[in-house]
Design an enzyme around this catalytic site. Structure first.
Site, mmCIF file in Angstrom:
data_model
loop_
_atom_site.group_PDB
_atom_site.id
_atom_site.type_symbol
_atom_site.label_atom_id
_atom_site.label_comp_id
_atom_site.label_asym_id
_atom_site.label_seq_id
_atom_site.Cartn_x
_atom_site.Cartn_y
_atom_site.Cartn_z
ATOM 1 N N VAL A 59 0.856 -1.182 0.000
ATOM 2 C CA VAL A 59 0.000 0.000 0.000
ATOM 3 C C VAL A 59 0.896 1.236 0.000
ATOM 4 C CG1 VAL A 59 -1.901 1.220 1.130
ATOM 5 C CG2 VAL A 59 -1.735 -1.274 1.324
ATOM 6 N N THR A 61 2.026 5.247 0.377
ATOM 7 C CA THR A 61 1.755 6.483 1.122
ATOM 8 C C THR A 61 1.345 7.563 0.131
ATOM 9 O OG1 THR A 61 4.086 7.132 0.946
ATOM 10 C CG2 THR A 61 3.405 5.886 2.925
ATOM 11 N N VAL A 85 5.024 -1.169 2.853
ATOM 12 C CA VAL A 85 4.746 0.242 2.575
ATOM 13 C C VAL A 85 5.455 0.656 1.288
ATOM 14 C CG1 VAL A 85 4.965 2.602 3.454
ATOM 15 C CG2 VAL A 85 4.495 0.715 5.033
ATOM 16 N N LYS A 86 4.696 1.225 0.369
ATOM 17 C CA LYS A 86 5.261 1.738 -0.894
ATOM 18 C C LYS A 86 5.455 3.243 -0.774
ATOM 19 C CE LYS A 86 3.816 0.307 -4.928
ATOM 20 N NZ LYS A 86 2.898 0.036 -6.068
ATOM 21 N N ILE A 87 6.628 3.709 -1.183
ATOM 22 C CA ILE A 87 6.926 5.139 -1.091
ATOM 23 C C ILE A 87 7.612 5.578 -2.390
ATOM 24 C CG2 ILE A 87 8.143 6.930 0.184
ATOM 25 C CD1 ILE A 87 8.198 5.088 2.621
#
Ligand code: G3P
Length: 215
Positions: A59, A61, A85-87
């Site tokens: 998912v 940010t 977490v994908k950034i």
């Protein structure tokens, strides 16, 4: 090489997840938009995926500054230890990724368009980088060549390539030959991976033979 589904549409996801062939699901705001999933509905989507046995759910940010990206990343990770977490690979994103990695939160650095970003993602302690192969090529760079360079840069590290923005099963084949650790594909490419016309024809022959043998 691991296969992931780049999709947030439950109707598209369900039959593909039921094959058991996909290691997880990746999302981002574009994928959510295509799947008709509002930001407030993301936790429910994550829980739906986890209940179906999805091993990893990525998912992304949405915040712009490092402090808020870190806070958002921690909130996303709190949904489940199967959330990654994908950034995006911006300066703020890389800064946040470093902080989250230091806190033990697995991060995928995304929207990667150049081999140099493999270096910066490595410095940020990212578990994954997501080069946008199709977009690189469509914007004048050789996406597969860039990925080949990323692979060489990341050799021996704990950062892997999870290639994204793939346009065909042929893209997947080429990336597999490059030795990338994983790819994420939309539902149409996923279905194309599972369908080989000559296999279908051979099975039709088997079926005809079985029908004749049963008579
Ligand atoms: O996960 C990457 C995806 O959102 C971008 O791919 O198909 O929009 O180029 P695409």
């Amino acid at each position: 090489m691991r296969l992931y589904l780049d999709c947030a549409d439950r109707a598209e996801l369900a039959p593909l997840l039921d094959t058991g062939l996909f290691s997880g699901v990746t999302t981002n705001p574009l994928i959510l938009q295509r799947g008709g999933v509002r930001l407030a509905e993301v936790p429910a989507l994550v829980h739906w995926l986890l209940e179906r046995g999805t091993a990893e759910v990525f998912v992304q940010t949405t915040a712009a500054d490092a402090d808020r990206i870190v806070a958002e990343g921690r909130e996303l990770r709190a949904l489940s230890d199967r959330v990654v977490v994908k950034i995006p690979a911006t300066t703020a994103g890389l800064t946040a990724a470093r902080r989250l990695a230091d806190q033990g939160v697995p991060v995928l650095v995304t929207a990667v368009y150049h081999a140099l970003q493999a270096l910066t993602a490595l410095a940020a302690g990212a578990r994954w980088i997501a080069p946008y192969v199709g977009r690189m090529t469509e914007q004048g760079r050789d996406g597969h060549e860039q990925v080949a360079q990323m692979q060489r840069i990341l050799t021996g590290s704990s950062t892997g390539v999870l290639a994204a923005s793939l346009r065909s099963a042929e893209d997947v084949r080429r990336l597999a030959l490059l030795g990338v650790e994983a790819v994420t594909v939309g539902a149409p490419v996923a279905r194309a991976l599972l369908t080989e016309p000559l296999t279908e024809a051979a099975v039709a022959d088997f079926d005809r033979a079985v029908a004749q043998l049963r008579d």
